[in-house]
Design an enzyme around this catalytic site. Structure first.
Site, short mmCIF file in Angstrom:
data_model
loop_
_atom_site.label_atom_id
_atom_site.label_comp_id
_atom_site.label_asym_id
_atom_site.label_seq_id
_atom_site.Cartn_x
_atom_site.Cartn_y
_atom_site.Cartn_z
N GLY A 87 18.32 -53.33 -36.09
CA GLY A 87 18.82 -52.22 -36.90
C GLY A 87 17.90 -51.86 -38.03
N SER A 88 18.01 -52.59 -39.15
CA SER A 88 17.25 -52.23 -40.34
C SER A 88 15.74 -52.35 -40.13
CB SER A 88 17.68 -53.09 -41.53
OG SER A 88 17.63 -54.46 -41.19
N ASP A 140 27.18 -49.65 -32.84
CA ASP A 140 28.13 -50.59 -33.43
C ASP A 140 29.43 -49.90 -33.80
OD1 ASP A 140 26.73 -53.18 -33.64
OD2 ASP A 140 25.29 -52.03 -34.84
N HIS A 187 21.75 -49.23 -29.27
CA HIS A 187 22.88 -50.10 -29.61
C HIS A 187 23.80 -49.34 -30.58
CE1 HIS A 187 24.84 -54.02 -30.18
NE2 HIS A 187 24.86 -53.77 -31.48
N HIS A 227 28.80 -51.96 -28.87
CA HIS A 227 29.25 -53.26 -29.38
C HIS A 227 30.54 -53.04 -30.15
CE1 HIS A 227 28.14 -56.76 -32.41
NE2 HIS A 227 29.22 -57.02 -31.71
N GLY A 267 24.43 -54.27 -41.56
CA GLY A 267 23.02 -54.35 -41.19
C GLY A 267 22.24 -55.00 -42.33
N SER A 327 19.42 -50.40 -33.16
CA SER A 327 20.82 -50.19 -33.54
C SER A 327 20.91 -49.08 -34.58
CB SER A 327 21.37 -51.49 -34.14
OG SER A 327 22.57 -51.23 -34.84
N MET A 341 32.90 -50.27 -35.53
CA MET A 341 33.63 -51.15 -36.46
C MET A 341 34.93 -50.46 -36.84
SD MET A 341 30.62 -52.40 -39.00
CE MET A 341 29.00 -52.89 -38.42
N ASP A 347 21.73 -60.27 -31.92
CA ASP A 347 22.04 -59.16 -32.82
C ASP A 347 22.03 -59.63 -34.27
OD1 ASP A 347 22.93 -56.80 -33.90
OD2 ASP A 347 24.86 -56.76 -32.86
N GLY A 348 21.10 -59.07 -35.05
CA GLY A 348 21.08 -59.35 -36.48
C GLY A 348 19.82 -60.06 -36.94
N MET A 388 33.19 -54.08 -32.46
CA MET A 388 33.59 -55.08 -33.47
C MET A 388 34.97 -54.65 -33.94
SD MET A 388 30.04 -55.67 -35.48
CE MET A 388 29.38 -54.20 -34.77
C1 DX5 Z 1 25.90 -56.11 -37.38
C2 DX5 Z 1 25.65 -55.25 -36.18
C3 DX5 Z 1 24.22 -55.12 -35.82
C4 DX5 Z 1 23.36 -54.51 -36.90
C5 DX5 Z 1 22.17 -55.42 -37.03
O1 DX5 Z 1 27.25 -56.43 -37.48
O2 DX5 Z 1 26.34 -55.73 -35.04
O3 DX5 Z 1 24.02 -54.47 -34.58
O4 DX5 Z 1 22.92 -53.21 -36.65
O5 DX5 Z 1 21.43 -55.02 -38.11
P1 DX5 Z 1 20.07 -55.73 -38.54
O6 DX5 Z 1 19.14 -55.65 -37.40
O7 DX5 Z 1 19.66 -54.93 -39.73
O8 DX5 Z 1 20.42 -57.15 -38.89
ZN ZN Z 2 25.77 -54.88 -33.06
#
Ligand code: DX5
Ligand code: ZN
Length: 227
Positions: A196-197, A34, A32, A65, A143, A7, A36, A174-175, A67
């Site tokens: 992500g992170s 995101d 991926h 994704h 993230g 992500s 927002m 996810d997450g 959001m």
């Molecule tokens: C959070 C996002 C994720 C995010 C996850 O709202 O939808 O896709 O990138 O990040 P990590 O893997 O760091 O939890």
């Molecule tokens: Zn996501």
């Protein structure tokens, strides 16, 4: 099927093309993205232009994704931009069935994302319309959060429901996913790991993706051996 989806939320936004190139080098399965909107979640991230620009640059499928509130207003633009996989949140619409059909009509993969507090039972009536579900293992919006342990049982229950109904729906999570908890989550029934992170804050993102891919390959081989 076991896949790795880095992500880019945790990448440097001034170098997103480079972040995608790293995912390619690590042989990730998809990217991926995101989106927002500052309403459904407090932050604002990417719009459809990023998706169309990335679509031009990479051959990796883009897993978008949303959001956002009012996903019906944005879905057409993201389809037009080249989203290969497109998901929105069940919590924000009374029209999930219609929107999933809209996405599928264009030949793209249609997904629904559910927050930690949303029960999987609510997916039951739309399971046939879905290519994938995103089970949020953290509260959406940021993230780098900690994996919520109760998610594991949600993954297992959804996996059983899908198997009972003999449907080809994939489970994305996810997450909070890291190299360390990846195998356990695959065991519970996750198919797509959204990371992500753990990828982009790592010292070596390419090596991290490769490690994750090795774990995914072992699970893919196990499946192949059973068939
Ligand atoms: C959070 C996002 C994720 C995010 C996850 O709202 O939808 O896709 O990138 O990040 P990590 O893997 O760091 O939890
Ligand atoms: Zn996501």
């Amino acid at each position: 099927m076991y896949l790795i989806a880095p992500s880019i939320l945790s990448a440097d936004f001034s170098r997103l093309g480079d972040a995608v190139a790293l995912a390619e080098q690590g042989q990730a399965d998809m990217i991926h993205v995101d989106v927002m909107d500052g309403h459904f979640v407090p932050s604002i991230t990417f719009g459809e232009k990023l998706v169309s620009d990335l679509h031009e640059k990479t051959s990796l499928p883009l897993n978008v994704h949303l959001m956002v509130d009012n996903p019906e207003k944005l879905i057409p633009a993201f389809l037009e931009a080249g989203a290969d996989w497109l998901s929105f949140h069940l919590e924000v619409t009374a029209h999930a069935h219609r929107l999933l059909q809209l996405i599928r009509q264009t030949g793209r993969k249609a997904g629904l994302a559910i927050n930690p507090a949303t029960p999987i039972d609510l997916l039951s009536q739309v399971l046939e319309e879905l290519d994938y579900v995103i089970i949020m293992a953290v509260n959406p919006g940021w993230g780098g959060q900690k994996f919520i342990p109760a998610t594991r049982n949600k993954i297992r229950s959804l996996s059983r429901l899908i198997a009972d109904r003999k449907l080809p729906v994939l489970i994305a999570v996810d997450g909070g996913i890291k190299v360390d908890n990846l195998a356990t989550l695959f065991e519970f029934g996750m198919n797509i790991a959204i990371c992500g992170s753990s990828v982009y804050a790592a010292e070596d993102p390419v090596a991290t993706i490769k490690k994750m891919k090795t774990i995914a390959s072992e699970f893919n081989q196990r499946i192949a051996a059973k068939e």
